[in-house]
Structure formats: structure tokens, C-alpha cells
Scaffold this motif. Structure first.
Motif, PDB file in Angstrom:
ATOM      1  N   VAL A  53       1.139   6.313  -6.869  1.00 54.22           N
ATOM      2  CA  VAL A  53       0.172   7.369  -7.522  1.00 54.22           C
ATOM      3  C   VAL A  53       0.695   8.768  -7.270  1.00 54.22           C
ATOM      4  O   VAL A  53       0.117   9.656  -8.076  1.00 54.22           O
ATOM      5  N   ASP A  54       1.177   9.052  -6.246  1.00 54.32           N
ATOM      6  CA  ASP A  54       1.814  10.450  -6.059  1.00 54.32           C
ATOM      7  C   ASP A  54       2.833  10.869  -7.088  1.00 54.32           C
ATOM      8  O   ASP A  54       2.921  11.929  -7.808  1.00 54.32           O
ATOM      9  N   ALA A  55       3.695   9.712  -7.328  1.00 59.27           N
ATOM     10  CA  ALA A  55       4.693   9.929  -8.682  1.00 59.27           C
ATOM     11  C   ALA A  55       3.886  10.403  -9.953  1.00 59.27           C
ATOM     12  O   ALA A  55       4.255  11.240 -10.576  1.00 59.27           O
ATOM     13  N   LEU A  56       2.819   9.434 -10.171  1.00 60.51           N
ATOM     14  CA  LEU A  56       2.303   9.727 -11.578  1.00 60.51           C
ATOM     15  C   LEU A  56       1.512  11.085 -11.215  1.00 60.51           C
ATOM     16  O   LEU A  56       1.355  11.865 -12.493  1.00 60.51           O
ATOM     17  N   ALA A  57       0.740  11.599 -10.161  1.00 56.81           N
ATOM     18  CA  ALA A  57       0.103  13.026 -10.061  1.00 56.81           C
ATOM     19  C   ALA A  57       1.273  13.939 -10.467  1.00 56.81           C
ATOM     20  O   ALA A  57       1.289  15.034 -11.248  1.00 56.81           O
ATOM     21  N   LEU A  58       2.735  13.881  -9.997  1.00 59.66           N
ATOM     22  CA  LEU A  58       3.710  14.926  -9.978  1.00 59.66           C
ATOM     23  C   LEU A  58       4.024  14.856 -11.603  1.00 59.66           C
ATOM     24  O   LEU A  58       3.973  15.805 -12.128  1.00 59.66           O
ATOM     25  N   LEU A  59       4.044  13.805 -12.157  1.00 60.61           N
ATOM     26  CA  LEU A  59       4.645  13.724 -13.714  1.00 60.61           C
ATOM     27  C   LEU A  59       3.389  14.297 -14.578  1.00 60.61           C
ATOM     28  O   LEU A  59       3.489  15.016 -15.620  1.00 60.61           O
ATOM     29  N   GLY A  60       2.190  13.956 -13.975  1.00 57.55           N
ATOM     30  CA  GLY A  60       1.001  14.615 -14.702  1.00 57.55           C
ATOM     31  C   GLY A  60       1.044  16.151 -14.576  1.00 57.55           C
ATOM     32  O   GLY A  60       0.752  16.764 -15.511  1.00 57.55           O
ATOM     33  N   TYR A  61       1.346  16.841 -13.604  1.00 53.17           N
ATOM     34  CA  TYR A  61       1.229  18.149 -13.537  1.00 53.17           C
ATOM     35  C   TYR A  61       2.483  18.638 -14.119  1.00 53.17           C
ATOM     36  O   TYR A  61       2.367  19.784 -14.865  1.00 53.17           O
ATOM     37  N   PHE A  62       3.689  18.189 -14.171  1.00 53.82           N
ATOM     38  CA  PHE A  62       4.892  18.462 -14.937  1.00 53.82           C
ATOM     39  C   PHE A  62       4.523  18.488 -16.457  1.00 53.82           C
ATOM     40  O   PHE A  62       4.928  19.424 -17.252  1.00 53.82           O
ATOM     41  N   LEU A  63       3.887  17.588 -17.018  1.00 55.11           N
ATOM     42  CA  LEU A  63       3.527  17.364 -18.375  1.00 55.11           C
ATOM     43  C   LEU A  63       2.498  18.529 -18.779  1.00 55.11           C
ATOM     44  O   LEU A  63       2.617  19.279 -19.875  1.00 55.11           O
ATOM     45  N   LEU A  64       1.611  18.624 -17.911  1.00 52.76           N
ATOM     46  CA  LEU A  64       0.571  19.967 -17.977  1.00 52.76           C
ATOM     47  C   LEU A  64       1.383  21.143 -18.310  1.00 52.76           C
ATOM     48  O   LEU A  64       1.014  21.986 -19.044  1.00 52.76           O
ATOM     49  N   ASP A  65       2.224  21.498 -17.285  1.00 52.76           N
ATOM     50  CA  ASP A  65       2.856  22.742 -17.264  1.00 52.76           C
ATOM     51  C   ASP A  65       4.027  22.819 -18.574  1.00 52.76           C
ATOM     52  O   ASP A  65       4.084  23.813 -19.001  1.00 52.76           O
ATOM     53  N   LEU A  66       4.583  21.786 -18.966  1.00 49.42           N
ATOM     54  CA  LEU A  66       5.109  21.815 -19.956  1.00 49.42           C
ATOM     55  C   LEU A  66       4.639  22.049 -21.282  1.00 49.42           C
ATOM     56  O   LEU A  66       5.038  23.047 -22.216  1.00 49.42           O
ATOM     57  N   LEU A  67       3.249  21.396 -21.460  1.00 44.33           N
ATOM     58  CA  LEU A  67       2.661  21.956 -22.580  1.00 44.33           C
ATOM     59  C   LEU A  67       1.934  23.266 -22.687  1.00 44.33           C
ATOM     60  O   LEU A  67       2.102  24.012 -23.422  1.00 44.33           O
ATOM     61  N   HIS A  68       1.707  23.875 -21.269  1.00 44.74           N
ATOM     62  CA  HIS A  68       1.297  25.276 -21.272  1.00 44.74           C
ATOM     63  C   HIS A  68       2.495  26.156 -21.607  1.00 44.74           C
ATOM     64  O   HIS A  68       2.401  27.131 -22.095  1.00 44.74           O
ATOM     65  N   VAL A  69       3.906  25.596 -21.257  1.00 45.41           N
ATOM     66  CA  VAL A  69       5.140  26.642 -21.592  1.00 45.41           C
ATOM     67  C   VAL A  69       5.229  26.752 -22.956  1.00 45.41           C
ATOM     68  O   VAL A  69       5.763  27.226 -23.511  1.00 45.41           O
ATOM     69  N   MET A  89       0.668  -1.093  -0.030  1.00 39.90           N
ATOM     70  CA  MET A  89      -0.076  -0.064  -0.268  1.00 39.90           C
ATOM     71  C   MET A  89       0.898   1.286   0.051  1.00 39.90           C
ATOM     72  O   MET A  89       0.780   2.323  -0.627  1.00 39.90           O
ATOM     73  N   ARG A  90       2.068   1.149   0.799  1.00 43.71           N
ATOM     74  CA  ARG A  90       2.887   2.319   0.884  1.00 43.71           C
ATOM     75  C   ARG A  90       3.619   2.502  -0.623  1.00 43.71           C
ATOM     76  O   ARG A  90       3.547   3.698  -1.182  1.00 43.71           O
ATOM     77  N   ILE A  91       4.040   1.517  -1.103  1.00 45.45           N
ATOM     78  CA  ILE A  91       4.563   1.642  -2.343  1.00 45.45           C
ATOM     79  C   ILE A  91       3.230   1.931  -3.488  1.00 45.45           C
ATOM     80  O   ILE A  91       3.704   2.938  -4.678  1.00 45.45           O
ATOM     81  N   GLY A  92       2.209   1.677  -3.444  1.00 45.64           N
ATOM     82  CA  GLY A  92       1.220   2.248  -4.298  1.00 45.64           C
ATOM     83  C   GLY A  92       0.711   3.582  -4.291  1.00 45.64           C
ATOM     84  O   GLY A  92       0.658   4.254  -5.176  1.00 45.64           O
ATOM     85  N   ARG A  93       0.870   3.930  -2.915  1.00 40.39           N
ATOM     86  CA  ARG A  93       0.718   5.544  -2.577  1.00 40.39           C
ATOM     87  C   ARG A  93       1.663   6.206  -3.299  1.00 40.39           C
ATOM     88  O   ARG A  93       1.532   7.313  -3.834  1.00 40.39           O
ATOM     89  N   GLN A  94       2.960   5.962  -3.165  1.00 42.25           N
ATOM     90  CA  GLN A  94       3.942   6.639  -3.728  1.00 42.25           C
ATOM     91  C   GLN A  94       3.809   6.566  -5.184  1.00 42.25           C
ATOM     92  O   GLN A  94       4.191   7.393  -5.902  1.00 42.25           O
TER      93      GLN A  94
END
Length: 383
Positions: A138-154, A131-136
């Protein structure tokens, strides 16, 4: 347990057997000395065993009135030897009796119950880890998603890119790392060339040192070495920087003002490392091949012009570009992993040190695993 009194220190705990007990047929045990923590500290094991033996004698009167000092530690030692009760014939002062009455008033602790073997515990531990690895994840995928959205915005609006932070990070991660990467690269080239030269010379295959050095350094050792050094040097710095900003609530302040932490803090780091690491790989390749050329000259007699002329003939150019591509990929991964653990930091110094360590370990692990995966997928390319 008798001892001479010391004029500067209290007498150690001891006793004396006297046959003038008022009880018929009994002996009187006269205790003396300091029965406190300071007195019994060095004699604890000996006192415990001898008191247990004396307490087993039924016809014995205990007399503590000659004791110089008695505290809870000494009283507890006697109390346990007596079986958690006062002997029927005991002479005590009023202060000593008050200490034992306090011990008698304490509730008796039940013996610890034996815990049956629970077969669920290993499964629960595995489940919590998963569960701890799964939560990490999910958090890593969320950070990657935010990064890709900001990259497309830039990419749509390049004016929003924080170029100053990107250039500063590029300078700190690139030119300032040339010295250590050059030193390590030169050492690796020397070691690989020297170890290979001994084997090649034994079979008369001296000229193949060019093939070995060119392929191993350009394709594998150069990118891997530069990535590991950058993970320990710049990755840990990124994690510590973001962790301190998390501790001092600077990241929360950015979010309050509507500034994206991913755009302002993470994107410049990823772009800078994705640009810096390929250049560092190029530098590491050149210095490592230089070190290998020097050893090949003095160990195998291969001149520098021959080495440089043969290198592009026996090592396909695609190996060089594979190494450069690895540099771009490894740089982005190191920056993302360092940023992820930096944002995970909790507001305390222990969490900061732990996440910085986790960042370096995870970065190096991912770099090695991805390098192995690329080697497997591109095993037929450039060979």
C-alpha cells in the motif's frame, strides 16, 4: 580440593575434612580459600559436582569461618548445593550469615511451565508477514501515485522541474559509472566468448559465435549487468541520502514549507536513472562485444571486419531496442525502490543500514524478475 597458597593471589576455594566435630558421630567440613567470583570462576563445574556429593551426607557439620572471602556468587553456589536452605549444623561468621539470610529472603522462582504446542503460532506468523507485506504494498502504491501526479504536474508546467538536481544525479549515475560498467562488461564478453568458443569449435560452428554474443549481450546480459551495478552503486546511495534526510528531519522541513518531497527529491532521481541506464546499457553492450570479438579472433580466427559485418545480419535490430527499453524501465524501477526505502527509514542508524540493504536486495530482485517476465512475453520477438 586442597591447594597451596600463592603469595600473590588469594587461595583457591577448598575444604578439609576434620574428625573433631562436636556432634557425636559427625565429621566437620572446614571450608577455606576465596569463595568469591574470582576464586570459583575457573573451578565452577568441579565445585558444583563435589559440593552436591558432600551435601548428600547427613552426618556432616559445615564450618565457613576459615573462608578468606565470601561474596554472593560463592554463597549462591553453596546455597544451591544445600538445597536452598542452611544445614542444621553450620558455623558462620556474622557477615556470612547476613549473606545467606539475604539469599533466604529471596522469593523462590517457580519452575518454567511447559508450553503446549500451539498450532496457531505458525498461522499467526504467516498472517503478520502477510500484513507487513500488504502494508508495504500500500505504501509503495501511494508513493507511485504521488510520483505520477507530480510527473503530470511537471509535464503541464516544465518550469517546475528541478533540472539542476536532475543533471547532478545524471552525472553521478552515468559518466562516473562508465569505468566499472566497462570493466565488468568487457569481462563478461570475454568469458561468454571463451566458453562458447570451445563448444562451437568442437562442432565446426565457429561463425555462430556472432549470433550467440550479439543476442545474449544486446538483449539480456547488457541491460541486466548494468542494472545490477547501478542498483548497488546508485540505488544504495539514493536510499542512504534520503534516509539521512529523514533522520535529520530535512524531509519534514520540506513538507512544512509546502515543498513536495516527491517532486523535489524523487522525480529527479527517476528521470536521471531512466536516462542514464539506457546509455550505460549501450556502453556495456559495446564493451562486451569488443571483448567477445577479441576472443573470437584469437580462439576461432574470425576477423573483426567479418564479425562486425555479420552482427547486424544475424541479430535483428529489435533486440537492441528491447535492451534499451529494459534500461529505461530498470532505471525507473531502481530509483523508485531506492526512494521508497529511503523514505521508510526511521531516525536511527540501524534502520538506515537495514533499509539500504533492503533497497539493493529488492532492486536486484525486481530487475531479475521483470527481466524474466519480459523474456517470457517477448520470447517470439527478434529471434
Amino acid at each position: 580440593m586442597n591447594a597451596e597458597a600463592n603469595p600473590t593471589h588469594p587461595r583457591p576455594p577448598g575444604w578439609q575434612m576434620i574428625q573433631d566435630s562436636p556432634s557425636p558421630g559427625a565429621a566437620r567440613l572446614l571450608l577455606h580459600g576465596a569463595w568469591n567470583l574470582q576464586g570459583i570462576g575457573r573451578h565452577m563445574q568441579q565445585l558444583r559436582s563435589e559440593l552436591g556429593r558432600l551435601a548428600g551426607q547427613n552426618r556432616l557439620d559445615w564450618d565457613l569461618r576459615a573462608v578468606d572471602a565470601l561474596d554472593t556468587a560463592g554463597a549462591l553456589l553453596l546455597w544451591r548445593a544445600w538445597g536452598a536452605r542452611l544445614p542444621s549444623r553450620t558455623e558462620l561468621s556474622s557477615e556470612q550469615r547476613a549473606i545467606f539470610e539475604r539469599l533466604e529472603a529471596l522469593p523462590a522462582l517457580p519452575p518454567p511451565a511447559s508450553q503446549p504446542l500451539n498450532w496457531r503460532l505458525p498461522l499467526e506468523a504467516v498472517g503478520r508477514t502477510a500484513m507487513r507485506i500488504g502494508r508495504q504494498g500500500v505504501d509503495a502504491l501511494a508513493l507511485l501515485g504521488y510520483f505520477l501526479l507530480d510527473l503530470l504536474h511537471v509535464l503541464r508546467r516544465p518550469g517546475l522541474m528541478p533540472w539542476r538536481e536532475t543533471s547532478a544525479t545524471l552525472y553521478k549515475s552515468g559518466p562516473q559509472a562508465l569505468g566499472i560498467i566497462g570493466l565488468v562488461g568487457f569481462s563478461i564478453g570475454v568469458v561468454v566468448s571463451y566458453q562458447s568458443a570451445l563448444t562451437l569449435a568442437a562442432y565446426g560452428a565457429n561463425i555462430y559465435i556472432v549470433n550467440l554474443l550479439g543476442l545474449s549481450i544486446l538483449r539480456e546480459l547488457g541491460p541486466l549487468m548494468a542494472a545490477v551495478i547501478l542498483a548497488g552503486r546508485s540505488g544504495s546511495a539514493f536510499t542512504a541520502q534520503l534516509g539521512v534526510m529523514r533522520v535529520t528531519q530535512e524531509i519534514d522541513a520540506l513538507e512544512t514549507f509546502g515543498v513536495s518531497p516527491t517532486l523535489r527529491l524523487i522525480l529527479p532521481k527517476v528521470v536521471a536513472l531512466a536516462l542514464a541506464l539506457p546509455l550505460l546499457v549501450l556502453w556495456a553492450d559495446a564493451i562486451a562485444i569488443l571483448g567477445g570479438m577479441i576472443i573470437a579472433k584469437y580462439q576461432l580466427g574470425i576477423g573483426y571486419p567479418v564479425f562486425l559485418a555479420r552482427l547486424p545480419q544475424v541479430v535483428p535490430q529489435v533486440n537492441f531496442w528491447i535492451g534499451i527499453g529494459k534500461g529505461v524501465l530498470f532505471g525507473a524501477i531502481i530509483a523508485l525502490v531506492a526512494s521508497f526505502y529511503g523514505l521508510k527509514t526511521k531516525p536511527n542508524t540501524e534502520s538506515l543500514s537495514r533499509e539500504t540493504t533492503n533497497s539493493v536486495v529488492m532492486s536486484v530482485t525486481l530487475v531479475i524478475l521483470i527481466d524474466a517476465l519480459i523474456a517470457f512475453l517477448l520470447s517470439d520477438v527478434g529471434l
